[in-house]
Design a protein around this motif. Structure first.
Motif, PDB file in Angstrom:
ATOM      1  N   PHE A 289     -81.338   6.510 -65.094  1.00 50.05           N
ATOM      2  CA  PHE A 289     -81.744   7.845 -64.655  1.00 50.05           C
ATOM      3  C   PHE A 289     -82.949   8.331 -65.473  1.00 50.05           C
ATOM      4  O   PHE A 289     -82.866   9.320 -66.198  1.00 50.05           O
TER       5      PHE A 289
ATOM      6  N   THR B 141     -84.553   9.979 -61.068  1.00 50.02           N
ATOM      7  CA  THR B 141     -83.811  11.227 -60.915  1.00 50.02           C
ATOM      8  C   THR B 141     -84.443  12.119 -59.849  1.00 50.02           C
ATOM      9  O   THR B 141     -83.734  12.728 -59.028  1.00 50.02           O
TER      10      THR B 141
ATOM     11  N   VAL C 180     -83.535  10.774 -56.444  1.00 51.82           N
ATOM     12  CA  VAL C 180     -82.140  11.063 -56.105  1.00 51.82           C
ATOM     13  C   VAL C 180     -81.975  12.529 -55.700  1.00 51.82           C
ATOM     14  O   VAL C 180     -81.329  12.839 -54.688  1.00 51.82           O
TER      15      VAL C 180
ATOM     16  N   CYS D  69     -85.962   0.834 -60.425  1.00 50.12           N
ATOM     17  CA  CYS D  69     -84.844   0.386 -61.248  1.00 50.12           C
ATOM     18  C   CYS D  69     -85.201  -0.903 -61.983  1.00 50.12           C
ATOM     19  O   CYS D  69     -85.789  -1.811 -61.388  1.00 50.12           O
TER      20      CYS D  69
ATOM     21  N   ARG E 123     -80.435  -3.164 -63.421  1.00 48.22           N
ATOM     22  CA  ARG E 123     -79.803  -1.930 -62.978  1.00 48.22           C
ATOM     23  C   ARG E 123     -80.015  -1.685 -61.481  1.00 48.22           C
ATOM     24  O   ARG E 123     -79.685  -0.612 -60.986  1.00 48.22           O
TER      25      ARG E 123
ATOM     26  N   ASP F 123     -76.846  -0.889 -59.582  1.00 48.24           N
ATOM     27  CA  ASP F 123     -76.402   0.473 -59.887  1.00 48.24           C
ATOM     28  C   ASP F 123     -77.248   1.509 -59.148  1.00 48.24           C
ATOM     29  O   ASP F 123     -76.719   2.498 -58.637  1.00 48.24           O
ATOM     30  N   GLY F 124     -78.558   1.283 -59.116  1.00 55.34           N
ATOM     31  CA  GLY F 124     -79.440   2.218 -58.418  1.00 55.34           C
ATOM     32  C   GLY F 124     -79.143   2.287 -56.935  1.00 55.34           C
ATOM     33  O   GLY F 124     -79.072   3.378 -56.349  1.00 55.34           O
TER      34      GLY F 124
ATOM     35  N   VAL G 273     -75.970   4.278 -56.338  1.00 53.04           N
ATOM     36  CA  VAL G 273     -76.187   5.727 -56.404  1.00 53.04           C
ATOM     37  C   VAL G 273     -76.759   6.240 -55.078  1.00 53.04           C
ATOM     38  O   VAL G 273     -76.303   7.256 -54.538  1.00 53.04           O
ATOM     39  N   ILE G 274     -77.769   5.539 -54.557  1.00 50.63           N
ATOM     40  CA  ILE G 274     -78.399   5.955 -53.304  1.00 50.63           C
ATOM     41  C   ILE G 274     -77.403   5.925 -52.147  1.00 50.63           C
ATOM     42  O   ILE G 274     -77.357   6.838 -51.315  1.00 50.63           O
TER      43      ILE G 274
ATOM     44  N   GLN H 261     -74.148   6.213 -52.381  1.00 49.67           N
ATOM     45  CA  GLN H 261     -73.168   7.280 -52.585  1.00 49.67           C
ATOM     46  C   GLN H 261     -73.724   8.628 -52.151  1.00 49.67           C
ATOM     47  O   GLN H 261     -73.014   9.435 -51.537  1.00 49.67           O
ATOM     48  N   VAL H 262     -74.996   8.876 -52.459  1.00 47.91           N
ATOM     49  CA  VAL H 262     -75.630  10.124 -52.030  1.00 47.91           C
ATOM     50  C   VAL H 262     -75.639  10.220 -50.504  1.00 47.91           C
ATOM     51  O   VAL H 262     -75.336  11.271 -49.925  1.00 47.91           O
TER      52      VAL H 262
END
Length: 221
Positions: free
Chosen positions: A6, A11, A14, A129, A133, A136-137, A140-141, A143-144
């Motif tokens: 992040f 950030t 996101v 990223c 990572r 993980d990145g 996150v995307i 999940q958003v």
């Protein structure tokens, strides 16, 4: 040691995605509901909702091609500014122009924008990223995106039920404008694919963040 995920640019992407996808989901729920409330026609509600999916189906693969060839940050900014203007014009048109064409056009454009916006975000992940990572990145995307699809109708029903359609459109337009302004400050890092003919090795993907500490050629000083 694993690099930080992040950082500033990731950030900002996101946050911009949260605003854009959540606002888009709210509008895609509220506008058909408003059409149903005004016309009382369930068949018209179903036909308009189905027609709105067509641009999304067409533009999602096309958006991926465009995102690979154009500057991804500019795509995000342009789409958010365009959505801001679209929502504002829709609010002004209600009550002055025929309702059904206005809402159908707005919904089709919103679905199309959603189909074009998400590939630009996904294509920027390998650039934002660190390689270790990237999973993980992307998580996150994703999940958003999932949360926006879940919370958008809930938030839209609450605001629409309490205040009506005009405040929903005004608030959404302001949010898209704020998101576009924020995305102006995103710096997408540079990715270079290099090939060393003498060694015969395949192209090597180089990831590096652009920032104040980067040198002229993107190397940290």
């Amino acid at each position: 040691m694993r690099e930080k995920l992040f950082h500033r640019d990731f950030t900002l992407v996101v946050i911009g995605q949260i605003i854009s996808l959540l606002g888009n989901a709210v509008l895609r729920f509220v506008l058909p509901l408003y059409l149903l409330d005004v016309t009382g026609s369930r068949s018209l509600f179903g036909l308009c909702s189905a027609a709105a999916f067509v641009p999304m189906v067409v533009l999602t693969p096309l958006g991926g091609v465009v995102a690979d060839r154009l500057h991804k940050q500019r795509i995000m900014v342009v789409l958010d500014f365009f959505t801001c203007a679209l929502v504002a014009l829709t609010a002004l048109a209600l009550g002055h122009l025929p309702l059904v064409p206005v809402l159908v056009a707005a919904m089709m454009l919103l679905y199309g924008i959603s189909g074009a916006y998400q590939p630009a975000v996904q294509a920027s992940m390998p650039l934002l990223c660190p390689p270790d990572r990237l999973v993980d990145g992307n998580a996150v995307i994703n999940q958003v995106s999932a949360l926006s699809s879940l919370l958008g109708p809930l938030l839209g029903s609450l605001v629409y039920g309490a205040f009506g359609v005009t405040p929903v459109l005004a608030g959404a337009s302001a949010c898209f404008f704020a998101s576009a302004v924020m995305e102006l400050f995103i710096q997408i890092p540079i990715r270079q694919d290099t090939l060393e003919p003498a060694s015969g090795r395949p192209p090597e993907r180089i990831w590096r963040r652009a920032g104040p500490s980067s040198g002229r050629n993107g190397r940290r000083s």
